[in-house]
Design a protein around this motif. Structure first.
Motif, PDB file in Angstrom:
ATOM      1  N   ARG A   1       3.855 -12.989   9.440  1.00  0.00           N
ATOM      2  CA  ARG A   1       3.719 -11.885   8.490  1.00  0.00           C
ATOM      3  C   ARG A   1       4.625 -10.731   8.912  1.00  0.00           C
ATOM      4  O   ARG A   1       4.558 -10.259  10.053  1.00  0.00           O
ATOM      5  N   ARG A   2       5.440 -10.291   7.986  1.00  0.00           N
ATOM      6  CA  ARG A   2       6.336  -9.161   8.220  1.00  0.00           C
ATOM      7  C   ARG A   2       5.709  -7.905   7.635  1.00  0.00           C
ATOM      8  O   ARG A   2       5.286  -7.888   6.466  1.00  0.00           O
ATOM      9  N   VAL A   3       5.660  -6.842   8.440  1.00  0.00           N
ATOM     10  CA  VAL A   3       5.066  -5.579   8.015  1.00  0.00           C
ATOM     11  C   VAL A   3       6.122  -4.487   8.134  1.00  0.00           C
ATOM     12  O   VAL A   3       6.759  -4.332   9.187  1.00  0.00           O
ATOM     13  N   GLN A   4       6.312  -3.717   7.066  1.00  0.00           N
ATOM     14  CA  GLN A   4       7.299  -2.643   7.043  1.00  0.00           C
ATOM     15  C   GLN A   4       6.628  -1.336   6.624  1.00  0.00           C
ATOM     16  O   GLN A   4       6.026  -1.255   5.554  1.00  0.00           O
TER      17      GLN A   4
ATOM     18  N   ASN B   1       0.359   7.784   7.694  1.00  0.00           N
ATOM     19  CA  ASN B   1      -0.306   6.749   8.473  1.00  0.00           C
ATOM     20  C   ASN B   1      -0.474   5.471   7.661  1.00  0.00           C
ATOM     21  O   ASN B   1      -0.917   5.501   6.504  1.00  0.00           O
ATOM     22  N   GLY B   2      -0.124   4.376   8.297  1.00  0.00           N
ATOM     23  CA  GLY B   2      -0.317   3.067   7.689  1.00  0.00           C
ATOM     24  C   GLY B   2      -0.839   2.105   8.732  1.00  0.00           C
ATOM     25  O   GLY B   2      -0.468   2.179   9.910  1.00  0.00           O
ATOM     26  N   GLN B   3      -1.691   1.184   8.308  1.00  0.00           N
ATOM     27  CA  GLN B   3      -2.334   0.268   9.247  1.00  0.00           C
ATOM     28  C   GLN B   3      -2.329  -1.150   8.692  1.00  0.00           C
ATOM     29  O   GLN B   3      -2.594  -1.364   7.504  1.00  0.00           O
ATOM     30  N   VAL B   4      -2.014  -2.122   9.549  1.00  0.00           N
ATOM     31  CA  VAL B   4      -2.216  -3.532   9.239  1.00  0.00           C
ATOM     32  C   VAL B   4      -3.295  -4.028  10.184  1.00  0.00           C
ATOM     33  O   VAL B   4      -3.279  -3.709  11.378  1.00  0.00           O
ATOM     34  N   ALA B   5      -4.261  -4.784   9.671  1.00  0.00           N
ATOM     35  CA  ALA B   5      -5.391  -5.184  10.508  1.00  0.00           C
ATOM     36  C   ALA B   5      -5.894  -6.561  10.130  1.00  0.00           C
ATOM     37  O   ALA B   5      -5.917  -6.938   8.948  1.00  0.00           O
ATOM     38  N   LEU B   6      -6.280  -7.297  11.153  1.00  0.00           N
ATOM     39  CA  LEU B   6      -7.072  -8.498  10.976  1.00  0.00           C
ATOM     40  C   LEU B   6      -8.524  -8.069  11.118  1.00  0.00           C
ATOM     41  O   LEU B   6      -8.938  -7.594  12.182  1.00  0.00           O
ATOM     42  N   SER B   7      -9.290  -8.182  10.045  1.00  0.00           N
ATOM     43  CA  SER B   7     -10.624  -7.591   9.973  1.00  0.00           C
ATOM     44  C   SER B   7     -11.663  -8.623   9.579  1.00  0.00           C
ATOM     45  O   SER B   7     -11.345  -9.716   9.104  1.00  0.00           O
ATOM     46  N   VAL B   8     -12.918  -8.241   9.753  1.00  0.00           N
ATOM     47  CA  VAL B   8     -14.043  -9.080   9.347  1.00  0.00           C
ATOM     48  C   VAL B   8     -15.158  -8.156   8.873  1.00  0.00           C
ATOM     49  O   VAL B   8     -15.268  -7.004   9.319  1.00  0.00           O
ATOM     50  N   GLY B   9     -15.976  -8.637   7.959  1.00  0.00           N
ATOM     51  CA  GLY B   9     -17.032  -7.795   7.418  1.00  0.00           C
ATOM     52  C   GLY B   9     -18.205  -7.594   8.355  1.00  0.00           C
ATOM     53  O   GLY B   9     -18.832  -6.537   8.368  1.00  0.00           O
ATOM     54  N   ASN B  10     -18.515  -8.608   9.162  1.00  0.00           N
ATOM     55  CA  ASN B  10     -19.633  -8.527  10.094  1.00  0.00           C
ATOM     56  C   ASN B  10     -19.110  -8.584  11.520  1.00  0.00           C
ATOM     57  O   ASN B  10     -18.253  -9.420  11.847  1.00  0.00           O
TER      58      ASN B  10
ATOM     59  N   ALA C   1       0.868  -1.173   0.000  1.00  0.00           N
ATOM     60  CA  ALA C   1       0.000   0.000   0.000  1.00  0.00           C
ATOM     61  C   ALA C   1       0.905   1.223   0.000  1.00  0.00           C
ATOM     62  O   ALA C   1       2.135   1.106  -0.019  1.00  0.00           O
ATOM     63  N   SER C   2       0.336   2.415   0.046  1.00  0.00           N
ATOM     64  CA  SER C   2       1.121   3.633  -0.105  1.00  0.00           C
ATOM     65  C   SER C   2       2.147   3.840   0.998  1.00  0.00           C
ATOM     66  O   SER C   2       3.187   4.457   0.769  1.00  0.00           O
ATOM     67  N   SER C   3       1.899   3.337   2.199  1.00  0.00           N
ATOM     68  CA  SER C   3       2.839   3.595   3.286  1.00  0.00           C
ATOM     69  C   SER C   3       3.345   2.351   3.996  1.00  0.00           C
ATOM     70  O   SER C   3       4.070   2.448   4.983  1.00  0.00           O
ATOM     71  N   LEU C   4       2.993   1.161   3.496  1.00  0.00           N
ATOM     72  CA  LEU C   4       3.505  -0.054   4.141  1.00  0.00           C
ATOM     73  C   LEU C   4       3.408  -1.244   3.203  1.00  0.00           C
ATOM     74  O   LEU C   4       2.671  -1.235   2.212  1.00  0.00           O
ATOM     75  N   THR C   5       4.188  -2.267   3.548  1.00  0.00           N
ATOM     76  CA  THR C   5       4.247  -3.519   2.792  1.00  0.00           C
ATOM     77  C   THR C   5       4.106  -4.674   3.764  1.00  0.00           C
ATOM     78  O   THR C   5       4.605  -4.618   4.894  1.00  0.00           O
ATOM     79  N   ILE C   6       3.433  -5.747   3.335  1.00  0.00           N
ATOM     80  CA  ILE C   6       3.317  -6.944   4.157  1.00  0.00           C
ATOM     81  C   ILE C   6       3.682  -8.158   3.317  1.00  0.00           C
ATOM     82  O   ILE C   6       3.371  -8.219   2.129  1.00  0.00           O
ATOM     83  N   GLN C   7       4.396  -9.106   3.931  1.00  0.00           N
ATOM     84  CA  GLN C   7       4.767 -10.311   3.213  1.00  0.00           C
ATOM     85  C   GLN C   7       4.718 -11.512   4.142  1.00  0.00           C
ATOM     86  O   GLN C   7       4.919 -11.399   5.357  1.00  0.00           O
TER      87      GLN C   7
END
Length: 862
Positions: A725-728, A734-743, A708-714
């Motif tokens: 998972r490595r996040v840089q 601002n950059g965010q990594v999230a474990l998300s759900v729709g409901n 994404a524009s401000s971070l990378t995940i692999q």
């Protein structure tokens, strides 16, 4: 033995002993199946002496002897090394005399998911030409390239993908397996590769195992009847003119031995049972594979009797190569040798001495293994006798495969032929396999087969989702991150239905959420498991999506409107789906059908004249659970009490006896669990992983690396392949990594029980700006904890476990952060784990979970 007699044998349980005896002059005394693995006894167990269809040729042996007389020690060691294409160059092949190479699941030339067949051939040519180079006195032994084509050539876009093995097991059609092997070999040959790491001949005994779908059956009979035929399809028939010609490839039976017997269904765990049990249950596929002339056996990650298979001399050498007479080669599996006590990925003479012939070493520092083995051969730690035996076996396979005569991959007869990849005749075989694999479990009021000339609503997230219907090992390793365009030439389930209905004058409408304007005559709902592969597919119970009722709710909504409902269930194993079965008028397990979704429409719809087009032929090769915790569950068990027994499956002539009153109490056990996993090697359903950049660019993690524009995940390796998972963050904003759900998910019981968010973290570069751990419940609802100092203190100190009590979140006792709405609303969570910063940061995380009671007495982060 015809199909009907095979099924009768399976149900009676009387044939295994006779099949083993046919290839063993010393008859075994073990029963056909065992209810539970018997206790280990210190008695000698006789294994069958097997006669292979591929005879040892004195001329070939003499040729091997002559070659070896000219090989240097360095050249011999090089034959034992199998690097991954990402870490290998043609110059490496020449310098280290590399004997073979592999591409892992999802690994492609240039790391390009859309690599063309010419890209594959070009890379294969470069490896081959380097291997046969005879400069500086090199003998120039051709290299072999192996790939995981476990249900078709899964790494190549445009290939035919067949139903996974669990679906094929339901067909009870061994000859079909031979056709599938033939088609798969031809498509592999198009890319110039030589070797398939298939067939998997596991006998899965605990369906929580994430590789259950790679097994044909819980019973050894089907596995034995299929394995030899698949080998014949891939390699050609032993002794025949087409054996390992340009239309065929080297086959591999895997994983030796007992991978399907792993304790609690945990991948790479200990195999259960004494030696007789291991032989009679888990050996069956190897007996017929070796009879048919399989040239390679792959060692298992599992252990038996306290010893890992990659170091099990008794089973690899005494049994497989000795008593069973296997004269091909034994290859390792993805640094499996590193699990041997005292070994590492690049230093393990013990595996070679135990009977391993080729080390699969996908690490970038594979050259260290070469150097260590060379030193160990010089010192005598690796004996000359064992080294020469391994090299002889490797050369034997290469000569039998004609690699010294076939020439460069690009010169072979099928290389680069676009018309062969995904050829119509291959897709026809796959479509037949789909038709024969479907198992009808419920058919209330004889709803199926359907008349095609009517209004048909097609709903569910699997309806028009080829990636979901294909499952794991499909374009990517885990089968995730794909869209329909990644499967050119394939047909989704909806596309097949639409074609059948439209041709008959009806109308098919796709509506994933089940909404409609014009009330349909019937609804077909396609839903089920999302794709997964080894390790990441292991589950804790047999309950289908115990924390999500979305599919069940959809079925109930349609039925409540007076619409007959047909459920098509995509799955890699039998699961507890009592709720969904109750809410369906007809219920069909379609397994993971692959690319030819039209095969389903062939069966569920009548012909235009009202007659049956194709009957339901599939019969369960796995027992279906009555309860979510009913595992292991196998035919022959004491107190065997499945919902649907092994061998069950309705034809259209059968009378339905199933009502809508199956017990729906099962999920309560899952809801009462003390721990809720959110990420364990992969996001646990229903959670999904995504990153969000400062430009508000939301990018779901649908491949090994996304930006994404401000971070990378692999995806990276911690303990096993891609389990972390490595996040840089790059500091752009601002950059965010999230474990998300729709409901929203209900956390109220966790809030009330001193629960904590627990996760493993490794900080490689400290945060340059304030970093928050966020719990989110919507656009205007978030609660943040400052972890900046915690991360700074953890920098460079390796893996650590952080425990954050839920009570630490601001105002958590009332509302998780906002005072106005009622607490019941704000304990409905969308993002239980999220990291946010606007600076630079480099962290790796693993094992994210919410644990009841873990927050009691634990201080909040400061």
């Amino acid at each position: 033995m015809n199909n009907k007699s095979i099924m009768r044998s399976l149900v009676s349980g009387a044939v295994l002993l006779s099949l083993i005896s046919a290839c063993d002059s010393k008859k075994t005394e073990a029963p056909a199946t065992a209810a539970t693995p018997p206790a280990s006894v210190p008695a000698k167990v006789e294994w069958p002496a097997i006669t292979s269809a591929v005879k040892k040729d004195p001329a070939v042996e003499a040729r091997i002897t002559e070659l070896m007389s000219r090989m240097t020690l360095e050249e011999k060691i090089g034959q034992l090394i199998q690097p991954e294409i990402k870490f290998l160059t043609p110059e490496d092949i020449k310098q280290y005399h590399v004997g073979s190479v592999l591409n892992g699941g999802g690994s492609t030339p240039g790391s390009n998911k859309y690599a063309t067949m010419q890209d594959w051939i070009k890379l294969a040519d470069s490896f081959y030409n380097a291997s046969v180079d005879k400069s500086n006195g090199r003998i120039g032994i051709p290299i072999m390239w192996g790939t995981d084509a476990v249900h078709g050539l899964g790494n190549v876009v445009g290939a035919t993908l067949f139903p996974h093995n669990i679906g094929l097991g339901a067909t009870n059609n061994p000859e079909l397996l031979k056709q599938i092997g033939w088609a798969t070999a031809r498509e592999i040959a198009v890319t110039g590769l030589d070797w398939d790491f298939s067939p998997t001949v596991a006998v899965a005994r605990d369906d929580r195992w994430g590789r259950t779908y790679e097994s044909w059956s819980e019973d050894p009979q089907i596995v034995r009847s299929f394995a030899g035929k698949m080998v014949e399809g891939l390699q050609g028939e032993g002794g025949a003119k087409d054996f390992l010609n340009n239309d065929h490839v080297i086959a591999t039976s895997k994983h030796f031995i007992g991978d399907g017997g792993t304790l609690n269904g945990v991948d790479r765990g200990p195999t259960q049972g004494d030696e007789a049990f291991v032989r009679d249950i888990h050996g069956a596929g190897y007996f017929s594979a070796i009879e048919s002339g399989v040239q390679v056996v792959m060692a298992s990650f599992t252990s038996w009797d306290g010893t890992r298979m990659h170091g099990h001399k008794h089973l690899l050498t005494d049994v497989l190569k000795g008593q069973m007479g296997f004269d091909g080669l034994v290859v390792g599996d993805w640094s499996g040798h590193s699990f041997i006590p005292g070994c590492t990925a690049v230093n393990c003479s013990a595996s070679l001495m135990a009977g391993l012939d080729i080390y699969m070493v996908p690490e970038p520092n594979w050259k260290d293994l070469y150097n260590n083995l060379l030193a160990q051969a010089k010192s005598g730690e690796v004996t000359a006798e064992r080294l020469d035996d391994a090299v002889r076996r490797i050369l034997r396979v290469k000569i039998r495969a004609g690699l010294f005569e076939k020439g460069a991959p690009s010169t072979r007869s099928l290389a680069g032929k676009k018309e062969v990849l995904g050829a119509p005749e291959h897709r026809a075989v796959a479509r037949q396999a789909v038709r024969e694999s479907l198992v009808l479990l419920k058919n209330k009021n004889n709803l199926l087969p359907l008349a095609p000339k009517q209004k048909v609503l097609v709903a569910g997230d699997g309806a028009d989702n080829i990636g979901k219907q294909a499952g794991g090992w499909s374009v990517t390793w885990q089968g995730t991150g794909n869209v329909n365009s990644d499967f050119p030439g394939a047909t989704s389930i909806f596309a097949g239905i639409n074609q059948a209905v439209t041709a008959a004058g009806g109308k098919a409408t796709l509506s994933v959420d089940g909404s409609f304007k014009d009330k349909p005559d019937v609804a077909i709902v396609v839903f089920g498991e999302d794709p997964y592969a080894e390790m990441q597919g292991d589950v804790g119970s047999m309950a289908y999506k115990p924390r999500s009722t979305a599919d069940w709710d959809l079925l109930k909504k349609l039925r409540s409107q007076g619409i007959p409902v047909v459920s098509l269930f995509i799955t890699g194993r039998p699961l507890w789906v009592n709720r969904e079965i109750n809410a369906s008028d007809a219920f069909v397990s379609i397994w993971q059908p692959g690319t030819e979704g039209a095969g389903i429409a062939d069966v569920i719809f009548k012909k235009a004249d009202g007659s049956i087009n194709y009957d339901m032929k599939g019969r369960l090769s796995f027992s279906w659970p009555k309860l979510p915790d009913q595992t292991p569950l196998n035919r022959g068990d004491k107190n065997y009490d499945p919902l649907f027994a092994y061998g069950y499956g309705m034809s259209y002539a059968d009378k339905n006896t199933l009502g809508d009153d199956l017990s729906e109490e099962g999920p309560k056990a899952a809801e009462a669990l003390a721990e809720m996993e959110i990420f364990n090697r992969r996001p646990i359903d229903p959670w999904q992983l995504e990153i969000i950049g400062f430009q508000n660019d939301v990018v779901p993690m649908n491949s090994n690396t996304v930006k994404a524009s401000s971070l990378t995940i692999q995806a990276v390796d911690r303990e096993v392949q891609e389990d972390a998972r490595r996040v840089q963050w790059n500091g752009a904003g601002n950059g965010q990594v999230a474990l998300s759900v729709g409901n929203r998910q209900d956390f109220i019981n966790y809030v009330k029980t001193d629960s904590a968010l627990v996760f493993d973290i490794k900080v490689d570069a400290a945060p340059s700006a304030t970093t928050f751990l966020r719990l989110g419940c919507g656009s205007y609802c978030a609660s943040d904890i400052d972890l900046t100092e915690n991360f700074k203190g953890a920098t460079g100190k390796g893996w650590q476990t952080l425990t954050v009590p839920l009570s630490c979140y601001p105002n958590s006792g009332a509302n998780f952060g906002v005072a106005q709405p009622p607490s019941e609303f704000w304990t409905q969570v969308l993002q239980p784990f999220s990291l946010i910063t606007k600076g630079t940061l480099d962290v790796t995380f693993a094992k994210v979970r919410v644990v009841k009671g873990a927050g009691k007495g634990v201080a909040c982060p400061k």
